[in-house]
Design a protein around this motif. Sequence first.
Motif, mmCIF file in Angstrom:
data_model
loop_
_atom_site.group_PDB
_atom_site.id
_atom_site.type_symbol
_atom_site.label_atom_id
_atom_site.label_comp_id
_atom_site.label_asym_id
_atom_site.label_seq_id
_atom_site.Cartn_x
_atom_site.Cartn_y
_atom_site.Cartn_z
ATOM 1 N N CYS A 1 -5.084 4.191 -1.789
ATOM 2 C CA CYS A 1 -5.801 3.434 -2.409
ATOM 3 C C CYS A 1 -7.003 3.673 -2.986
ATOM 4 C CB CYS A 1 -6.555 2.962 -0.803
ATOM 5 S SG CYS A 1 -5.221 2.689 0.164
ATOM 6 N N SER B 1 -12.439 2.756 0.883
ATOM 7 C CA SER B 1 -11.609 2.099 -0.128
ATOM 8 C C SER B 1 -12.223 0.910 -0.476
ATOM 9 C CB SER B 1 -10.300 1.544 0.802
ATOM 10 O OG SER B 1 -9.937 0.990 1.356
ATOM 11 N N PHE C 1 6.787 9.429 0.895
ATOM 12 C CA PHE C 1 6.161 10.552 0.558
ATOM 13 C C PHE C 1 6.634 12.009 -0.159
ATOM 14 C CE2 PHE C 1 1.922 9.644 3.534
ATOM 15 C CZ PHE C 1 1.493 9.056 3.037
ATOM 16 N N ILE D 1 -12.244 -0.410 5.084
ATOM 17 C CA ILE D 1 -12.097 -1.398 3.260
ATOM 18 C C ILE D 1 -13.947 -1.945 2.997
ATOM 19 C CG2 ILE D 1 -10.971 -2.642 2.011
ATOM 20 C CD1 ILE D 1 -8.783 -2.490 3.607
ATOM 21 N N PRO E 1 -15.135 5.685 -3.823
ATOM 22 C CA PRO E 1 -13.201 5.536 -2.071
ATOM 23 C C PRO E 1 -13.785 7.144 -2.220
ATOM 24 C CG PRO E 1 -12.838 5.180 -4.263
ATOM 25 C CD PRO E 1 -14.467 5.254 -5.013
ATOM 26 N N GLY E 2 -12.980 7.292 -1.583
ATOM 27 C CA GLY E 2 -12.073 8.767 -0.635
ATOM 28 C C GLY E 2 -12.419 9.067 0.645
ATOM 29 N N CYS F 1 0.570 -0.970 0.338
ATOM 30 C CA CYS F 1 -0.322 0.156 -0.215
ATOM 31 C C CYS F 1 0.783 1.366 0.137
ATOM 32 C CB CYS F 1 -1.050 0.633 1.456
ATOM 33 S SG CYS F 1 -2.162 1.264 1.602
ATOM 34 N N GLU G 1 1.827 6.905 7.904
ATOM 35 C CA GLU G 1 0.740 5.820 6.772
ATOM 36 C C GLU G 1 1.311 5.134 6.037
ATOM 37 O OE1 GLU G 1 -1.620 9.242 4.377
ATOM 38 O OE2 GLU G 1 -2.981 8.018 6.178
ATOM 39 N N SER G 2 1.137 3.811 6.902
ATOM 40 C CA SER G 2 1.274 2.482 5.668
ATOM 41 C C SER G 2 1.008 1.748 5.893
ATOM 42 C CB SER G 2 2.849 2.373 5.954
ATOM 43 O OG SER G 2 3.906 2.659 5.816
ATOM 44 N N GLU G 3 -0.824 1.546 6.842
ATOM 45 C CA GLU G 3 -1.555 1.154 6.787
ATOM 46 C C GLU G 3 -2.283 0.461 6.119
ATOM 47 O OE1 GLU G 3 -2.616 -1.026 9.529
ATOM 48 O OE2 GLU G 3 -4.310 -2.422 8.432
ATOM 49 N N PRO G 4 -3.045 -0.787 5.027
ATOM 50 C CA PRO G 4 -3.503 -0.691 3.567
ATOM 51 C C PRO G 4 -4.455 0.041 4.031
ATOM 52 C CG PRO G 4 -1.988 -3.173 4.433
ATOM 53 C CD PRO G 4 -2.045 -1.955 5.337
ATOM 54 N N GLY G 5 -4.981 0.862 3.151
ATOM 55 C CA GLY G 5 -6.332 1.709 3.602
ATOM 56 C C GLY G 5 -6.932 2.696 3.730
ATOM 57 N N THR G 6 -5.067 3.448 4.134
ATOM 58 C CA THR G 6 -4.924 4.433 5.040
ATOM 59 C C THR G 6 -4.219 5.555 4.376
ATOM 60 O OG1 THR G 6 -4.738 3.354 6.776
ATOM 61 C CG2 THR G 6 -4.552 5.860 7.604
ATOM 62 N N PHE G 7 -4.777 6.813 3.420
ATOM 63 C CA PHE G 7 -4.528 7.575 2.815
ATOM 64 C C PHE G 7 -5.336 9.176 3.059
ATOM 65 C CE2 PHE G 7 -8.047 5.440 1.450
ATOM 66 C CZ PHE G 7 -9.213 6.290 0.559
ATOM 67 N N ARG H 1 -1.533 12.027 4.025
ATOM 68 C CA ARG H 1 -0.998 12.225 2.709
ATOM 69 C C ARG H 1 -1.844 13.618 2.530
ATOM 70 N NH1 ARG H 1 -2.258 9.011 -3.149
ATOM 71 N NH2 ARG H 1 -1.168 10.752 -4.162
#
Lengths: 169, 429
Positions: A129, B247, B130, B323, B253-254, A125, B87-93, B96
Amino acid sequence: MNKLLQNYSKEIKMIMAKYPEGQERAAVMPLIYLAQRNDNHVTKDELADIAEITGMSTTEVASIVGFYTLFYDEQEGKYRIQVCNDLPCALRGADEFLDELCENVGIKVGETTEDGLITIEGVKCLAGCHNAPMFQLQSPMGIEYHEKQTLETALELIKELRKMEGKNE
Amino acid sequence: MSKVAERILLRHRDIPGLKKFDIYMKDGGFKTFKKVVSKKQDQNEIKNIVHDSGLRGRGGAGFPTGLKWKFVDNNNWPHYLVVNADESEPGTFKDREIMQENPWQFLEGIMISAYAISANDIYIYLRGEFWEIAAQLDKQIKKLKKEGLLGENLFGTDYSLMIHTHLGAGAYICGEETALLESIEVKLGQPRLRPPFPPVVGLFGKPTVINNVETLANVALIVEKGSDWYSGIGTDKSAGTKVFSLSGRVKNPGNYELPMGTPFRTLIYELGGGIIDDRPIKAIMPAGASSSIIPVTEEVLDTPMDYESLPGVGGDLGSASVIIIDDTVDMPWLINKTMDFFKHESCGKCTPCREGTFWMHKLTERIQRGEGSAKDVELLLDVANQVSAKTICALGEFSKQAVITAIERFPQEFEDKVGEKISFGKTEG
Ligand SMILES: Cc1cc2nc3c(=O)[nH]c(=O)nc-3n(C[C@H](O)[C@H](O)[C@H](O)COP(=O)(O)O)c2cc1C
Ligand code: SF4
Ligand code: FES
C-alpha cells in the motif's frame, strides 16, 4: 497415465515430503500451483491427476480451485496484471491508474486483450500500500510485484511482454 | 523532537547487508538458537522469558505470546509451530518487509520458538502473492540445513527441526488462525468453531501454536537479552516496539518501528511528513479496513498508540495499519470500498456475515452512487448492527466497524449525500 506426476515427478516428491504420512491432501494447493505453471489455469485432466495423487475426488479438488482467487479453471490472459485498488491504494490514485491503463490498452477492467496475452483486473490489498499505484504480474514464471508505477512504466512492461512473446513464437 | 528509538525488527535499516547470511552471523546470528539447543535449556524457562517480556501477538488480537505457548498440551504429540505470514489486512505491509529484509532474524526467532514449544516441524503459511518471498525462504532453509542449523539431531542432541513453507492462494479469511489450519489441511479455508483451541487441537489434530511473523521475529533478541530488556521498552501493558504500517493520504507512507505508546502525531507528522498538500487530516483508521474510523482532534493526535489507549478514542490498535484520511475523502465512498473488500472476503460459512456483507455492500454502493435515501442509510446501520457477535470468526465483526462509525461519527456527510435528514432513533441505545 498421470501426466502431472510424469512431468513433475521430482517436484511432486519434494512437495509430498513436506507433510506427515496420511496427510497427502495437504499437497493439493502446491500441486494446483504446479499445474498452473504452464498456462495459468488448471485443466480437467490436471484436476483428475491431482485427485489421484492426493486420494481426493475430482469434485473436491475443483471446489478448492473455486475457493481461492489465485486458482483458475479457465484460461484468460497468459499474463495477468492485477492492480490493487483496495482502500489504501485507492487513496493514492489506484482507481484512476487502473482505468487509464485499461483505456490505453483498449480493454475494460477485467478483460483480456484480443491476442489473448494480457488480462488487466483490480484486486484486493497486496501488502504494498505504501508503494501505490502497484500491481502484481501473474505469469507462467510466478508472481512478480511492480510497485510505485506510472502509466508509462506499466505500458513499457506490456510492450516488453509482447516483444518477448513475439520472439518466442 | 523525539529521537528514533532502538530498532528490533527493522534492524536491517541500521546494519547494512543484514539480509546476507555472513553478515547476520558476524552480528552474532544463531548464537542464541545454538546455545539453547546445545545446552538443552529447559523449555519452560524460555516460555517464561517470553511471558515475562510482555510480548503480545502482533497479528491483531494482542494476546500474550508466552501464555499461548503455555497452553500447549504436553500429553499429545507431535507439536507444530505455524507462522502466520498471510498478511492480508488492507493497509498492512510489515511482515513482508521483515521476511524480505531481515530474514535470518525471523528464521532464528521461529526456530527458538519451535524449540520452546517442543515442535520439530514449522510451517510458514504465506499468502500466495508472496511467491517470491517463499522462494527466497526455501533457499534460506536449504542454507540452514547445509550449515547444520536445521535437520536431525542438531548439535549432537536428540532435537530435530525442519521448516516448510506453504503458499495460500488469495483468501483473506485464511489469515484467521483456524481457517489457516483448514487451508493447510485442504478442507476449504473456513474458520473452525472453538473450543478446542489450536494449542490443544491444531494442525493435523495436534497441539499447535500459531503466531504472526512480527511476533516471532522478536523472539531471538528477547531470549538473548532477557525479559527485562524487552519489557523496559514501550508501555507497562504494551511492551516492546511495533512496526506501524502508515498508508493513505500522507506524504511519506511506509513502515515505521516505534516503541509502543508513541503518539499518533509523531508517526503522522514527524515521520510521515504530514498530509499530502498540507491539507487538514480528517480521520484515522488505526487497524486497516477492520478499523473503527476515528475523527481526528488534537487529543487524538496526542493519544499513545498502544492496546490500552486506543479504545479511549473509539478505536483499537489491531495490526497497527494506520490509514490516514484527509478532507478530500468522502465517508460514503470510503465505506463502500471497505464493503467491497469484506463482501469479497466473507467465507460464507455463517449467515449473518454472508448476508450482512452482501446487503451492506449493496446499500453502500447505492448510497455512494448518489441514488440512496435516508431510509437506505438507516437500513444500512440496522443491518450492520445485526451482524453481531453471532458469527464464527471476527471477520463479521470487522466488516461493520467502518460502516457504523462512519455513519455515527460523520452523519452530515451521509445527509449531504442523500439530501435528507437521517433519523438515528431505531438504533440508538
Ligand atoms: C479475518 C481475520 C484475518 C486475520 N488475518 C491475519 C493475518 O493476515 N496475519 C496474522 O498474523 N493474523 C491474522 N489474524 C489473526 C489470527 O487469527 C491470529 O490471531 C494470529 O495469527 C495469532 O498470532 P499472534 O498471537 O502472534 O498475533 C486474522 C484474524 C481474522 C479474524
Ligand atoms: S464470520 Fe464471516 S468469514 Fe468468519 S466464519 Fe462466518 S462467514 Fe466466514
Ligand atoms: S491497498 Fe493496495 S497494496 Fe494494500
